[in-house]
Design an enzyme around this catalytic site. Structure first.
Site, PDB file in Angstrom:
ATOM      1  N   GLY A 102       0.813  -1.209   0.000  1.00 37.36           N
ATOM      2  CA  GLY A 102       0.000   0.000   0.000  1.00 37.36           C
ATOM      3  C   GLY A 102       0.845   1.258   0.000  1.00 37.36           C
ATOM      4  O   GLY A 102       2.017   1.259   0.414  1.00 37.36           O
TER       5      GLY A 102
ATOM      6  N   ASP B 114      -6.079   7.566  10.971  1.00 32.41           N
ATOM      7  CA  ASP B 114      -7.379   7.100  10.508  1.00 32.41           C
ATOM      8  C   ASP B 114      -8.441   6.872  11.585  1.00 32.41           C
ATOM      9  O   ASP B 114      -8.212   6.961  12.781  1.00 32.41           O
ATOM     10  CB  ASP B 114      -7.218   5.876   9.623  1.00 32.41           C
TER      11      ASP B 114
ATOM     12  N   ARG C 220     -12.257  -1.958  -4.403  1.00 31.77           N
ATOM     13  CA  ARG C 220     -12.599  -2.890  -3.345  1.00 31.77           C
ATOM     14  C   ARG C 220     -14.117  -2.965  -3.282  1.00 31.77           C
ATOM     15  O   ARG C 220     -14.811  -1.997  -3.573  1.00 31.77           O
ATOM     16  CB  ARG C 220     -12.023  -2.381  -2.025  1.00 31.77           C
TER      17      ARG C 220
ATOM     18  N   LEU D  54      -6.602   6.473  -4.636  1.00 27.64           N
ATOM     19  CA  LEU D  54      -5.253   6.386  -5.188  1.00 27.64           C
ATOM     20  C   LEU D  54      -5.195   5.598  -6.490  1.00 27.64           C
ATOM     21  O   LEU D  54      -4.194   5.663  -7.193  1.00 27.64           O
ATOM     22  CB  LEU D  54      -4.314   5.770  -4.143  1.00 27.64           C
TER      23      LEU D  54
ATOM     24  N   LYS E 253      -4.470   7.856  -9.299  1.00 25.41           N
ATOM     25  CA  LYS E 253      -3.076   8.313  -9.388  1.00 25.41           C
ATOM     26  C   LYS E 253      -2.162   7.181  -9.867  1.00 25.41           C
ATOM     27  O   LYS E 253      -1.186   7.427 -10.587  1.00 25.41           O
ATOM     28  CB  LYS E 253      -2.619   8.854  -8.035  1.00 25.41           C
TER      29      LYS E 253
ATOM     30  N   ASP F 206      -6.441  46.165  31.449  1.00 23.88           N
ATOM     31  CA  ASP F 206      -7.823  45.774  31.181  1.00 23.88           C
ATOM     32  C   ASP F 206      -8.526  45.632  32.529  1.00 23.88           C
ATOM     33  O   ASP F 206      -7.881  45.515  33.581  1.00 23.88           O
ATOM     34  CB  ASP F 206      -7.829  44.450  30.402  1.00 23.88           C
ATOM     35  N   TYR F 207      -9.846  45.600  32.494  1.00 20.58           N
ATOM     36  CA  TYR F 207     -10.574  45.550  33.774  1.00 20.58           C
ATOM     37  C   TYR F 207     -11.092  44.141  34.081  1.00 20.58           C
ATOM     38  O   TYR F 207     -10.494  43.404  34.846  1.00 20.58           O
ATOM     39  CB  TYR F 207     -11.718  46.567  33.767  1.00 20.58           C
ATOM     40  N   ASP F 208     -12.202  43.739  33.421  1.00 18.17           N
ATOM     41  CA  ASP F 208     -12.805  42.437  33.733  1.00 18.17           C
ATOM     42  C   ASP F 208     -11.872  41.290  33.377  1.00 18.17           C
ATOM     43  O   ASP F 208     -11.345  41.221  32.264  1.00 18.17           O
ATOM     44  CB  ASP F 208     -14.119  42.282  32.965  1.00 18.17           C
TER      45      ASP F 208
ATOM     46  N   ASP G  53      -6.972  39.923  29.408  1.00 15.73           N
ATOM     47  CA  ASP G  53      -7.326  38.508  29.554  1.00 15.73           C
ATOM     48  C   ASP G  53      -8.027  37.888  28.348  1.00 15.73           C
ATOM     49  O   ASP G  53      -8.166  36.677  28.277  1.00 15.73           O
ATOM     50  CB  ASP G  53      -8.239  38.328  30.770  1.00 15.73           C
TER      51      ASP G  53
END
Length: 723
Positions: free
Chosen positions: A29, A139, A271, A374, A377, A496-498, A677
């Site tokens: 293969g 796979d 197959r 394949l 190909k 930054d705040y929160d 954050d």
């Protein structure tokens, strides 16, 4: 020294017992060939099922034989093979992934065995794996394995490749254990598919099933980034090219020519499987003969069907249907000296296949659904004389590369018929032109190229991930920051705040500054060299109420409003909010069907909050909202900002990065520190000068150079700096 561990369901060898002794026969293969360049080197190893039920007493002998070939077996008993492989892999996943959902079986026992066998593979991997190793899993039989290994080896490099299609969300959602399968795959650093369609389908399914975020083809999960990409697989093109010149193949071709003469051969090799479109192919060939009687005795189809799982009812029925249809066509069209179809229900040696490939005038590759295919190909690589025509299904992954083939929809009988006639009548010059281009593609993008680009991409993804994992601010770094601060003359802190200075609350208005935070800001302000800037997505009225009395600068709503030097609030000019009339109804529809969510309206933005929503549901709704809003926001010049339990839509001209960069411009700051954050703060980290100290709070995956784990660590660092 690190090694590469390949893991697949089957080993690249066949084990057979001959004369009371086990023999290893190398598989032919494409995967075995391509990965041979990896697993045979050094200490590398390939792990997989040995392929047969082995007596306990023989396991040591087989293991030793395999070890000499850099192979490591996983032994499965008959029940495991029946339920994990024949059951869940081939009766649950295979039909769903090939769009044949009516054949899918959702048996709990299948799932239980699938989990336990993946665990068995994990144990074998962990016996071999060491820090620094690369693990490449292959796979659909091992979808759970990446996360199982990730939990045991959090920092290891894991790649996963799926060799069959990945279905659209509407198909994938049918699987009862869909979330578990996705989480298993997302244990990888890089997930590969054959086509971009598969990438899109996977990303769509993941975001709609799991509470995760995505950016392009990158999924953000558990403080990690997972890259999803397409890697079209090739073949050992040189091997098939060279085979055509060997003595054995030349003899095969000579035999064909003596038997067939000038008859044009239409070749079909598959197959036995319902995904291959064999019946449709036969019907198209039947139509060619019925509507073109001139072709009788001038063309013939050579059909090879390799036996596969014909003990399963639907496969057995398919085989019987093929037998009947072939017999029917042959009985209606054959002559004393000619058969329209030469049908073989068996496998052939590669030399025989090579001879057929080389001799065939047309190769008919028309699966209903296929990952790559394949055979197409192999046919091209074997056409060294640059003749022949490939007819290829658009449902095969190979169709995305092999564009010089005649591309057909296998469900369209008329189109298939016309394609065969077109191929039979095609001028020689056109055949050669098409095949020449096809061969260039196949020869260049071969199996070795596929292996290389996947492994290179895996290394690049891991290196990028490591570089993004900002350093945690420990005592040494705190000391370095303090030294840099002491040696500077003009400093600015963007905070930054929160999520940075205060923790989140179910109701955002309850997240007020406490006495400790006010004290931290006051301590920083005692040094006249320090300039404090709170830069937040909050409404300007809220920031003004909480911090307007302090001698600090404020930037609200991501930069839409600014309040500097104790002055009044000023809005960014030339901004429009007319777009809200279109966007707000969409947000309201999500609030109406998501209990606990609500909309916050600011002057130039709308925010959909889901902090109070049931865990998991809010993230799923947010992903759906982002997906549905993406095109609308792009069309109207807006920006979508997924934040911490919030999705915000605002004018694209506004962002914290632009506001921070404008603030520092020309002011000669020699010490810049920025802390934030969420996603909106990444703009600051990217925009500020290289010398700036940028810190992400709550996550190590960021453009920031450093990170802190929590609001408590943020406050502790600021207290240390101001002391």
């Amino acid at each position: 020294m690190s090694k590469t561990i390949i893991v697949s369901n089957r080993l690249p060898v066949r084990i057979a017992k001959e004369n009371d002794e086990y023999q290893l026969k190398v598989s032919e293969g494409g995967l075995a060939t391509g990965l041979g360049s990896i697993y045979k080197q050094g200490d590398n190893v390939w792990i997989g099922w040995a392929g047969l039920d082995v007596d306990k007493g023989d396991e040591a002998e087989i293991t030793n034989k395999l070890k000499q070939e850099n192979l490591c077996p996983v032994y499965l008993d008959p029940e495991e093979i029946q339920n994990y492989y024949e059951g869940f892999s081939n009766e649950t996943l295979w039909p769903i992934f090939h769009y044949m959902s009516t054949y899918a079986q959702y048996e709990q026992v299948y799932w239980d065995y699938y989990q336990s066998v993946n665990e068995k593979f994990k144990k074998v991997v962990l016996e071999i794996a060491e820090p620094g190793d690369i693990i490449w899993i292959h796979d659909y039989q091992l979808l759970l394995l990446p996360q199982m290994i990730r939990e045991a080896l959090p920092n290891t490099t894991i790649g996963f490749f799926q060799h069959i299609p990945f279905p659209s969300y509407e198909l994938f959602r049918l699987i009862p254990w869909r979330a578990e399968l996705l989480n298993g795959m997302l244990g990888s650093d890089l997930i590969g598919f054959h086509t971009y369609d598969d990438v899109r389908h996977f990303t769509s399914s993941a975001t709609r099933v799991l509470p995760i975020q995505t950016t392009a083809n990158v999924i953000h999960k558990d403080d990690r980034n997972i890259t999803i990409d397409a890697f079209p697989m090739g073949i050992d093109a040189k091997k098939f090219n060279d085979l055509t010149h060997t003595e054995a193949v030349l003899q095969e071709k000579e035999v064909y020519n003596q038997i067939i003469g000038d008859t044009k051969i239409i070749l079909s090799i598959d197959r036995l499987d319902y995904s291959k479109g064999i019946i449709q192919r036969l019907l198209a060939f039947d139509k060619v003969l019925s509507e073109n009687p001139d072709y009788i005795e001038k063309i013939s189809m050579h059909m090879i069907v390799v036996p596969s799982r014909d003990n399963i009812p639907q496969y057995r029925d398919l085989r019987d249907d093929i037998d009947k249809l072939v017999g029917n066509i042959n009985s209606r069209y054959r002559t004393p000296s000619w058969h329209p179809i030469h049908y073989f229900y068996r496998s052939f040696p590669i030399e025989t296949l090579s001879g057929l490939y080389s001799r065939a005038d047309i190769c008919l590759v028309t699966p209903m659904r296929d990952g790559m295919n394949l055979v197409s190909k192999e046919y091209i690589a074997s056409k060294t004389d640059e003749t022949g025509v490939l007819i290829l299904s658009e449902m095969a992954g190979a169709s995305k590369e092999l564009i010089e083939a005649i591309i057909v929809n296998p469900n369209n009988l008329g189109e298939m018929y016309r394609a065969i006639v077109q191929a039979l009548e095609m001028p020689e010059e056109e055949k050669i032109s098409r095949m020449k281009n096809l061969r260039e593609t196949v020869m260049k993008f071969d199996i070795n190229h596929w292996v290389k680009i996947f492994m290179d991409q895996l290394a690049a993804v891991k290196n990028h991930e490591k570089s993004r994992r900002a350093k945690h601010v420990n005592s040494d770094l705190r000391h370095q920051f303090k030294e840099a601060l002491n040696s500077s003359k003009k400093r600015v802190f963007f905070l930054d705040y929160d999520g940075t200075l205060v923790n989140f609350k179910g109701n955002p208005l309850e997240a007020k500054p406490d006495a400790e935070l006010y004290q931290i800001i006051d301590d920083l302000n005692k040094d006249e060299k320090n300039h404090i800037v709170i830069i937040s997505g909050r409404k300007y009225e809220t920031l003004g109420e909480w911090f307007g009395h302090l001698p600090i600068d404020l930037i609200a709503e991501h930069g839409a409003w600014k309040k500097f030097d104790g002055g009044v609030w000023k809005e960014t000019p030339n901004l429009s909010d007319k777009w809200k009339q279109t966007v707000r109804p969409m947000l309201e529809s999500y609030s109406d069907r998501t209990a606990g969510s609500f909309i916050e309206e600011k002057r130039f933005s709308l925010a959909w909050h889901y902090r109070k929503v049931e865990k998991g549901l809010g993230d799923l709704r947010a992903n759906e909202l982002i997906s549905n809003m993406r095109y609308l926001t792009r069309e109207k010049g807006l920006q979508l900002l997924p934040g911490n339990k919030v999705v915000e839509i605002k004018n694209s001209e506004i962002n914290k990065g632009k506001a921070a960069l404008a603030y520092v411009y020309g002011k000669g700051f020699d010490f810049i520190m920025a802390m934030g954050d969420d996603h909106t703060d990444e703009d600051i980290f990217e925009s500020l000068p290289e010398k700036a100290i940028t810190i992400k709070v709550g996550s190590s995956v960021s453009e920031a150079k450093f990170y802190l784990r929590s609001v408590d660590e943020t406050r502790a660092l600021l207290q240390h700096i101001s002391s």
